[in-house]
Design a protein around this motif. Structure first.
Motif, PDB file in Angstrom:
ATOM      1  N   ARG A 115      11.456   6.325   3.998  1.00 16.59           N
ATOM      2  CA  ARG A 115      12.348   7.137   4.687  1.00 16.59           C
ATOM      3  C   ARG A 115      11.518   7.635   5.951  1.00 16.59           C
ATOM      4  O   ARG A 115      11.834   7.864   6.965  1.00 16.59           O
ATOM      5  CB  ARG A 115      13.272   8.336   4.370  1.00 16.59           C
ATOM      6  CG  ARG A 115      14.534   7.785   3.319  1.00 16.59           C
ATOM      7  CD  ARG A 115      15.247   6.682   4.118  1.00 16.59           C
ATOM      8  NE  ARG A 115      15.879   7.079   5.687  1.00 16.59           N
ATOM      9  CZ  ARG A 115      15.935   6.336   6.270  1.00 16.59           C
ATOM     10  NH1 ARG A 115      15.891   5.116   6.173  1.00 16.59           N
ATOM     11  NH2 ARG A 115      16.629   6.743   7.441  1.00 16.59           N
ATOM     12  N   GLY A 116      10.151   7.776   5.603  1.00 14.49           N
ATOM     13  CA  GLY A 116       9.151   8.409   6.384  1.00 14.49           C
ATOM     14  C   GLY A 116       8.257   7.334   7.170  1.00 14.49           C
ATOM     15  O   GLY A 116       7.360   7.542   7.631  1.00 14.49           O
ATOM     16  N   GLU A 117       8.797   5.922   6.924  1.00 17.35           N
ATOM     17  CA  GLU A 117       7.816   4.861   7.424  1.00 17.35           C
ATOM     18  C   GLU A 117       7.488   5.082   8.935  1.00 17.35           C
ATOM     19  O   GLU A 117       6.174   4.756   9.285  1.00 17.35           O
ATOM     20  CB  GLU A 117       8.886   3.487   7.179  1.00 17.35           C
ATOM     21  CG  GLU A 117       7.910   2.371   7.468  1.00 17.35           C
ATOM     22  CD  GLU A 117       8.676   1.036   7.514  1.00 17.35           C
ATOM     23  OE1 GLU A 117       9.877   1.074   7.593  1.00 17.35           O
ATOM     24  OE2 GLU A 117       8.165  -0.084   7.401  1.00 17.35           O
ATOM     25  N   LEU A 118       8.440   5.390   9.898  1.00 19.66           N
ATOM     26  CA  LEU A 118       7.987   5.425  11.007  1.00 19.66           C
ATOM     27  C   LEU A 118       7.195   6.629  11.408  1.00 19.66           C
ATOM     28  O   LEU A 118       5.928   6.478  12.462  1.00 19.66           O
ATOM     29  CB  LEU A 118       9.154   5.587  12.024  1.00 19.66           C
ATOM     30  CG  LEU A 118      10.302   4.341  11.950  1.00 19.66           C
ATOM     31  CD1 LEU A 118      11.436   4.646  12.754  1.00 19.66           C
ATOM     32  CD2 LEU A 118       9.303   2.913  11.859  1.00 19.66           C
ATOM     33  N   ARG A 119       7.313   7.647  10.770  1.00 17.54           N
ATOM     34  CA  ARG A 119       6.352   8.874  11.044  1.00 17.54           C
ATOM     35  C   ARG A 119       4.840   8.435  10.334  1.00 17.54           C
ATOM     36  O   ARG A 119       3.843   9.222  10.771  1.00 17.54           O
ATOM     37  CB  ARG A 119       6.927  10.118  10.112  1.00 17.54           C
ATOM     38  CG  ARG A 119       8.010  10.790  11.198  1.00 17.54           C
ATOM     39  CD  ARG A 119       8.186  12.174  10.461  1.00 17.54           C
ATOM     40  NE  ARG A 119       8.448  12.124   8.936  1.00 17.54           N
ATOM     41  CZ  ARG A 119       9.709  11.918   8.627  1.00 17.54           C
ATOM     42  NH1 ARG A 119      10.722  11.864   9.376  1.00 17.54           N
ATOM     43  NH2 ARG A 119      10.145  11.620   7.349  1.00 17.54           N
ATOM     44  N   LEU A 120       4.889   7.859   9.207  1.00 19.65           N
ATOM     45  CA  LEU A 120       3.566   7.382   8.681  1.00 19.65           C
ATOM     46  C   LEU A 120       3.021   6.159   9.314  1.00 19.65           C
ATOM     47  O   LEU A 120       1.998   5.795   8.693  1.00 19.65           O
ATOM     48  CB  LEU A 120       3.883   7.131   7.289  1.00 19.65           C
ATOM     49  CG  LEU A 120       4.458   8.220   6.315  1.00 19.65           C
ATOM     50  CD1 LEU A 120       4.781   7.808   4.974  1.00 19.65           C
ATOM     51  CD2 LEU A 120       3.227   9.449   6.371  1.00 19.65           C
ATOM     52  N   ALA A 121       3.580   5.648  10.482  1.00 22.64           N
ATOM     53  CA  ALA A 121       3.133   4.292  11.009  1.00 22.64           C
ATOM     54  C   ALA A 121       1.773   4.351  11.344  1.00 22.64           C
ATOM     55  O   ALA A 121       1.314   3.299  11.345  1.00 22.64           O
ATOM     56  CB  ALA A 121       4.063   3.949  12.247  1.00 22.64           C
ATOM     57  N   ALA A 122       1.105   5.487  11.670  1.00 24.94           N
ATOM     58  CA  ALA A 122      -0.200   5.357  12.177  1.00 24.94           C
ATOM     59  C   ALA A 122      -1.166   5.008  11.013  1.00 24.94           C
ATOM     60  O   ALA A 122      -2.521   4.181  11.230  1.00 24.94           O
ATOM     61  CB  ALA A 122      -0.719   6.914  12.580  1.00 24.94           C
ATOM     62  N   ARG A 123      -0.763   5.393   9.755  1.00 21.77           N
ATOM     63  CA  ARG A 123      -1.450   4.834   8.544  1.00 21.77           C
ATOM     64  C   ARG A 123      -0.552   3.695   7.720  1.00 21.77           C
ATOM     65  O   ARG A 123      -0.589   3.721   6.660  1.00 21.77           O
ATOM     66  CB  ARG A 123      -1.796   5.900   7.429  1.00 21.77           C
ATOM     67  CG  ARG A 123      -2.921   6.911   7.911  1.00 21.77           C
ATOM     68  CD  ARG A 123      -4.207   6.295   8.417  1.00 21.77           C
ATOM     69  NE  ARG A 123      -4.702   5.083   7.195  1.00 21.77           N
ATOM     70  CZ  ARG A 123      -5.467   5.227   6.068  1.00 21.77           C
ATOM     71  NH1 ARG A 123      -5.645   6.608   5.977  1.00 21.77           N
ATOM     72  NH2 ARG A 123      -5.808   4.563   5.428  1.00 21.77           N
ATOM     73  N   ALA A 124      -0.017   2.875   8.461  1.00 29.16           N
ATOM     74  CA  ALA A 124       0.920   1.871   7.928  1.00 29.16           C
ATOM     75  C   ALA A 124      -0.103   0.950   6.993  1.00 29.16           C
ATOM     76  O   ALA A 124       0.564   0.450   5.814  1.00 29.16           O
ATOM     77  CB  ALA A 124       1.473   0.978   8.792  1.00 29.16           C
ATOM     78  N   ASP A 125      -1.100   0.704   7.249  1.00 24.22           N
ATOM     79  CA  ASP A 125      -2.302  -0.012   6.395  1.00 24.22           C
ATOM     80  C   ASP A 125      -2.153   0.703   4.984  1.00 24.22           C
ATOM     81  O   ASP A 125      -2.424  -0.227   3.919  1.00 24.22           O
ATOM     82  CB  ASP A 125      -3.479  -0.068   6.963  1.00 24.22           C
ATOM     83  CG  ASP A 125      -4.362   1.060   7.299  1.00 24.22           C
ATOM     84  OD1 ASP A 125      -3.535   2.161   7.463  1.00 24.22           O
ATOM     85  OD2 ASP A 125      -5.324   1.296   7.095  1.00 24.22           O
TER      86      ASP A 125
END
Lengths: 376, 357
Positions: B178-188
């Motif tokens: 659910r927080g995928e977009l907020r965590l996109a900076a560390r998507a790796d």
């Protein structure tokens, strides 16, 4: 005036004069979704966002964000513009389908569990009455709802599962002494007519699963008796053959434009089963010293060669090609392990490990090249 | 997505002022290629472990030697992953070496501690969590996350708290996706962790093959309240996570939770959780499905479908309740779902059809 169902996009012409000025609720004849129609024929403004397509553009946008080509804070808007995230309408359709399918499967499973419990206090007449009534109700519901609607298809799936419950009840009540393979074979035979007319891919997959179970249990029952004739190798041959035939028939029909077979996920499942059994056959032949082996390895090679031609040049399905690469890696590892590891030599372990990694890396590189070709 | 569609999408984003410059080109790597590489890397790791076991037998017999070998393997893998211009073979070799290192850490821990102690599993969980954080490789992170989840489940089961690991894993999975977009900076980091947690939910909720249930049945009559009612408490907490996700999705869709529609959806979610409550694991499997759809993520959605199907086939063999009781629960859940579908269709007809004059 043409109206279109917001759920299944079925459209039909209606007389605008018959719609009251305040609008009216109506029901789609295909999927039974209720929606409101208003007579105002003002065209809707063109939406700046693309219509929702599950998974479409998602990985590209996320990759651009990871690579710094798209600011992270702009991601939600970009995904919405691309139609990668579901809106209220898509959620409605999804929850509707989820409730229908999960509800239908839960009900059918409940009946199967109930009869598997073998409740002694319940008389034979009552037991048969319950399952036959439910079966009749499911068939009637499917007929009344129509096979072009998903509710009709769900009812037919329930009926298909209930036939199994009825056959199991017959065996349980009369102690027929039938082997389990006979139950699954009879089940597959009984439901074949309505599977054939349903024009519904998941129902064919259920049917194919029943056939696989019947074949597997048949060889399990007779392997001890005629071990030399009906051994494990024969079982893998038959299962690989059945699933390959099913896959070939599926792809041929889909190639001839049968619309309900167009989705790729179902033939991919059949291809996984088919190549899985072919891989088991090849691996078994390598490790089983009693086996002649040449025919099995030749059959496996022919499977791979045909899959290469079909899925590389005609249908262009990378999933099956990736399966083929993995299968080849496994068979090579089994072959090398069988020939080099007899003395537990450390060097042999390392050599095989490096071969496996090298083959898979080369396979990955090749698949990415093909993926780029397909995308272009 | 083909090149033309990709360019059209880029142009759309360009027109909206979200991106700038030419459409980027990058080698495509669909999920099944990654799965193929992951399974092959795992097979390669088995042979590398065989090499270590056959060539350096004392590594498998001594906790210290195993720990040193594990550090060398994981250190080597880390260096390979950090290489600026690594090829496909180097990546695969790094993955296999790292996986062999994970197993050697397990050997070191279980040589030192009794496998009946939960401490050993929690230690292994910590090692896997650190490896997940440190190792800069997508597939390696999925493997370490799954290993961490399995270690956590077994640790809880050994401590007699069967069923309580599941809500933690489910909550982690929900937070990540659910927080995928907020965590996109560390998507790796977070994307592979998300897939690992989803696979963990699939393993723990839908196909528990680790003997946790047997351990639970042995110990149920023993110790305290929490140990006795662990599965029930776990399922209750999973239901809370499910409802929290439902509320968050409603807010995202701008549906007021106090409106008629919002309340009806929430009531349905609460009732589904209530009716299916004794079917421990069904809610967790359903949640993966919903998280997959909410994010437009087809792979996660597929995992959700697999989780629900696995749960239903596994539920038949679950030993906690009789088949009659399980039949009643499934029947009630199925009837409620169909009833809710019928009722919602009538209460809230789709607002407007698309019109073509």
């Amino acid at each position: 005036m043409k109206i279109e169902c917001p759920s299944c996009h079925f459209s039909a012409d209606v007389d605008a004069a018959r719609i009251p000025p305040k609008g009216a609720n109506t029901r789609c004849p295909r999927c039974a979704t209720a929606f409101r129609v208003v007579p105002d024929a003002t065209p809707a403004p063109i939406s700046p966002t693309l219509p929702f397509r599950f998974g479409h553009g998602r990985s590209e946008i996320l990759t651009w964000a990871t690579d710094g080509r798209l600011a992270v804070e702009k991601l939600p808007r970009a995904l919405r513009l691309a139609g990668a995230l579901p809106g209220p309408l898509e959620w409605r359709r999804f929850l509707d389908g989820l409730a229908l399918w999960l509800g239908a499967v839960c009900l059918a499973a409940a009946v199967i569990f109930f009869f598997a419990y073998n409740w002694q206090e319940l008389g034979h007449f009552t037991r048969f009455g319950i399952v036959e009534l439910l079966l009749a109700a499911a068939i009637l519901a499917s007929w009344r709802l129509g096979l072009e609607r998903i509710a009709g298809k769900a009812a037919l799936l329930v009926a298909t599962l209930l036939v199994g419950a009825l056959l199991a009840l017959v065996g349980q009540t009369y102690q027929t002494g039938a082997d389990p393979w006979e139950l699954f074979a009879t089940w597959a035979l009984c439901v074949l007519p309505w599977v054939a007319v349903a024009r519904f891919a998941p129902l064919w997959l259920v049917w194919l699963t029943l056939v696989n179970l019947a074949v597997g249990l048949y060889y399990h029952a007779f392997a001890g008796l005629f071990g030399f004739l009906f051994g494990t190798e024969t079982l893998w041959w038959v299962l690989a053959g059945v699933n390959t035939l099913a896959l070939a028939a599926w792809e041929l029909a889909a190639g001839r434009g049968v619309s309900w077979l167009a989705e790729r996920w179902a033939p991919r499942i059949v291809a996984t089963a088919s190549l899985g059994y072919a891989t088991l056959l090849a691996a078994w032949t390598i490790v089983d010293h009693d086996s002649v082996g040449i025919a099995a390895l030749a059959g496996y090679s022919v499977w791979l060669a045909c899959a290469y031609v079909v899925y590389r040049h005609r249908i262009r399905d990378l999933y099956v090609l990736a399966l083929g690469v993995l299968s080849l890696v496994i068979v090579v590892a089994v072959f090398l392990g069988n020939n080099l590891l007899r003395h537990g030599d450390a060097g042999a372990f390392l050599f095989i490990g490096l071969v496996v990694l090298g083959l898979s890396a080369a396979g990955g590189w090749w698949l990415r090249v093909v993926a780029r070709e397909v995308e272009a | 997505m083909n090149t033309a569609a990709c360019r059209a999408l880029w142009d759309r984003l360009l027109a909206a002022g979200l991106v700038a410059g030419d459409v980027p080109t990058r080698a495509a790597s669909p999920w099944f290629i990654r799965v193929m590489l992951g399974i092959a890397g795992w097979i390669g790791a088995l042979f590398i472990l065989g090499f270590i076991g056959a060539g350096f037998a004392m590594v498998m017999r001594s906790a210290g030697a195993a720990a040193v070998a594990a550090l060398i393997c994981c250190g080597g893998a880390y260096v390979i992953f950090r290489l600026a211009s690594k090829g496909d073979f180097a990546s695969q070799f790094g993955l296999a070496t790292g996986l062999a290192g994970q197993v050697l850490f397990g050997v070191a821990i279980f040589q030192q501690f009794d496998s009946r102690e939960s401490l050993a599993y929690f230690l292994f969980f910590c090692v896997e969590a650190v490896l997940t954080w440190l190792m800069p490789n997508f597939l390696h992170r999925i493997f370490t996350t799954v290993a961490a989840v399995v270690a956590l489940s077994l640790g809880f089961a050994q401590a007699g708290l069967h069923g309580l690991a599941l809500p933690l894993i489910v909550a982690g999975c929900a937070l990540v996706w659910r927080g995928e977009l907020r965590l996109a900076a560390r998507a790796d980091l977070w994307r592979p962790v998300g897939y690992g947690l989803a696979l963990g939910v699939l393993q723990t909720a839908a196909t528990p093959m680790l003997g946790g249930e047997v351990l639970f049945l042995f110990r149920r009559g023993g110790a305290g309240w929490l140990q006795k009612y662990g599965p029930e408490v776990g399922t209750l907490l999973v239901a809370v996570v499910f409802l929290a996700v439902t509320v968050q999705i409603l807010r995202e869709l701008e549906i007021d939770t106090s409106s008629r529609e919002g309340l009806a959806i929430l009531c349905c979610a609460v009732l589904v959780m209530g009716v299916s409550f004794p079917a421990h694991g069904l809610a967790a499997a359903l949640l993966i499905l919903i998280l997959g759809f909410a994010g437009g993520n087809r792979v996660l959605f597929g995992l959700g479908l697999l989780a629900v199907a696995s749960f239903l086939s596994h539920y038949y063999y679950q030993m906690r309740e009789t088949l009659l009781f399980k039949s009643l629960i499934l029947g009630a859940t199925g009837a409620f779902l169909l009833g809710a579908r019928w009722g919602m269709g009538r209460l809230f007809p789709a607002r407007e059809a698309r019109r073509h004059a």
